[in-house]
Design a protein around this motif. Sequence first.
Motif, PDB file in Angstrom:
ATOM      1  N   LEU A   1       0.836  -1.193   0.000  1.00  0.00           N
ATOM      2  CA  LEU A   1       0.000   0.000   0.000  1.00  0.00           C
ATOM      3  C   LEU A   1       0.868   1.240   0.000  1.00  0.00           C
ATOM      4  O   LEU A   1       1.959   1.251   0.587  1.00  0.00           O
ATOM      5  N   VAL A   2       0.396   2.292  -0.635  1.00  0.00           N
ATOM      6  CA  VAL A   2       1.028   3.603  -0.561  1.00  0.00           C
ATOM      7  C   VAL A   2      -0.061   4.659  -0.682  1.00  0.00           C
ATOM      8  O   VAL A   2      -0.984   4.511  -1.489  1.00  0.00           O
ATOM      9  N   THR A   3      -0.002   5.687   0.147  1.00  0.00           N
ATOM     10  CA  THR A   3      -0.949   6.801   0.068  1.00  0.00           C
ATOM     11  C   THR A   3      -0.209   7.976  -0.547  1.00  0.00           C
ATOM     12  O   THR A   3       0.618   8.619   0.108  1.00  0.00           O
TER      13      THR A   3
ATOM     14  N   ALA B   1       5.923  10.372  -7.754  1.00  0.00           N
ATOM     15  CA  ALA B   1       6.257   9.573  -6.574  1.00  0.00           C
ATOM     16  C   ALA B   1       5.695   8.160  -6.690  1.00  0.00           C
ATOM     17  O   ALA B   1       6.345   7.182  -6.295  1.00  0.00           O
ATOM     18  N   ILE B   2       4.483   8.053  -7.237  1.00  0.00           N
ATOM     19  CA  ILE B   2       3.891   6.713  -7.426  1.00  0.00           C
ATOM     20  C   ILE B   2       4.740   5.894  -8.386  1.00  0.00           C
ATOM     21  O   ILE B   2       4.997   4.703  -8.151  1.00  0.00           O
TER      22      ILE B   2
ATOM     23  N   GLU C   1       8.768   1.545  -9.533  1.00  0.00           N
ATOM     24  CA  GLU C   1      10.108   1.111  -9.914  1.00  0.00           C
ATOM     25  C   GLU C   1      10.772   0.314  -8.802  1.00  0.00           C
ATOM     26  O   GLU C   1      11.525  -0.630  -9.056  1.00  0.00           O
ATOM     27  N   GLN C   2      10.475   0.669  -7.558  1.00  0.00           N
ATOM     28  CA  GLN C   2      11.054  -0.026  -6.415  1.00  0.00           C
ATOM     29  C   GLN C   2      10.380  -1.384  -6.157  1.00  0.00           C
ATOM     30  O   GLN C   2      11.047  -2.393  -5.938  1.00  0.00           O
ATOM     31  N   VAL C   3       9.016  -1.416  -6.197  1.00  0.00           N
ATOM     32  CA  VAL C   3       8.285  -2.638  -5.858  1.00  0.00           C
ATOM     33  C   VAL C   3       8.225  -3.601  -7.039  1.00  0.00           C
ATOM     34  O   VAL C   3       8.243  -4.810  -6.861  1.00  0.00           O
ATOM     35  N   LYS C   4       8.130  -3.038  -8.272  1.00  0.00           N
ATOM     36  CA  LYS C   4       7.960  -3.835  -9.494  1.00  0.00           C
ATOM     37  C   LYS C   4       6.744  -4.760  -9.401  1.00  0.00           C
ATOM     38  O   LYS C   4       6.865  -5.995  -9.470  1.00  0.00           O
TER      39      LYS C   4
ATOM     40  N   VAL D   1      -4.869  12.170  -8.635  1.00  0.00           N
ATOM     41  CA  VAL D   1      -3.459  12.110  -8.999  1.00  0.00           C
ATOM     42  C   VAL D   1      -3.093  13.334  -9.834  1.00  0.00           C
ATOM     43  O   VAL D   1      -3.900  13.821 -10.628  1.00  0.00           O
ATOM     44  N   TYR D   2      -1.863  13.839  -9.651  1.00  0.00           N
ATOM     45  CA  TYR D   2      -1.447  15.037 -10.397  1.00  0.00           C
ATOM     46  C   TYR D   2       0.027  14.934 -10.767  1.00  0.00           C
ATOM     47  O   TYR D   2       0.790  14.167 -10.177  1.00  0.00           O
TER      48      TYR D   2
END
Length: 460
Positions: A152-154, A160-161, A166-169, A181-182
């Motif tokens: 999860l990410v808020t 940033a998303i 790229e990190q989690v893949k 989202v912007y």
Amino acid sequence: MSKIHSQYVCQECGRISARQLGRCPTCGAWDSMIEEVVAEPAAGGKKGTPASTVVSKVQNLNEVESGGEERWPLNMREFARVLGGGMVPGSIVLLGGDPGIGKSTLMLQVAAELAQDSRVLYASGEESARQIKMRAQRLGSEGEPFPPHLYLVTETNLDAILAHVEQVKPALLIVDSIQTVYLEGLSSSAGSVSQVRECASRLRELAKSSGMAIFLIGHVTKEGVIAGPRVLEHIVDTVLQLEGDRFQSYRLLRSMKNRFGPTSEVGVFEMREQGMAEVSNPSEAFLAERMVDAPGSAIAVTMEGTRPILVELQGLTSPTSFGNPRRTPNGLDFNRLMLVAAVLTRRVGVNLSNQDIFLNVVGGLTIEEPAADLAAAAAIASSQRDQPVRADLVLIGEVGLSGELRWVSHMEIRLREAAKLGFKAAVIPRRLRASLDLPDGFEIMEARSLSQAIKIALVS
């Protein structure tokens, strides 16, 4: 130096104007033109793409490899049915629906299923991680751990998303919602036409280049259409619409566009405390509380995509207290009700000029096809004459202005579904084909006109 100027963009349809307008000339929306600052390249800059940078390749159609799209199977069969058989890697899907209808709940259930074996990233711009975990606890079995690969990410910043991606893949990315989202490079606020369009385009490029499946949750307007520019629906591969009455437990997941499967396919769910539960036999569920031999009740067989569904239509007529009688449909088009009422009055002799008419489709469904005309007419006539329709009878057919009955498509499929649920007879328009392949013991009663069909259907 870049040239900076202002333009006004309609937030409903995306029309661009050089000056402020109170009413959009394209869609007619009032106060929807919002100012946006645009930077254009300076004069003398390079335009177009040099031929040396072209990396695409021209192929003969015979040289193109053919084969079906690889799909990820899903245990949630109703969801897989609407997608066309499963989730396609590299696809981008838009899911819309009214607030509180269950979009986030449904997507969290899909994410939990896929996270058993593949990495899933749920990016939320509307809820905190604590709120999402509380929902996941409610949906999951008590005492069981969460799926091992669900992240999860808020976050609302798209850059940033993408860094988290790229990190989690992940194999699946869920963005809830696209209107929150912007991109920092654009001066407009989140949810505006330019932001929604550019964010969706960036996510589409990510899906096509990486093979990642992406689901976007979208808001809808008060008219029930997906908010934002119309181009958003053209960017994505599939558009899903979650429909239903908030006061009813049933939900319909409808495919409005699908590049990897049939359109107009429908999945039926029931909203429960533990989340969305699949309804494998919707016809039986919609008819479970039916009152047999009650005046004003008739059974129609409607097609939702390739699936036949039996629904109960309830009609009620009551003497009006006003000069103009009311016509109130729920789940049926108002103009279809007016047409059926006019034909009943003029061609059948059912006097409705001083009667209020109420017509309801049980279960919160919405019927758009004209095959339910005959059942609607029978329900209204049954209520006005206080005579019930045969309990084991279904009615299928389109009503014409001359009072004739017209054939509808997929008649055999509809009749087989009715026979499977225990119905013994059907009233249909006079057949154009020689025969129908039906189970033994199922009675077919043909009628050329609406007047004849109502005489057959009503119990004297």
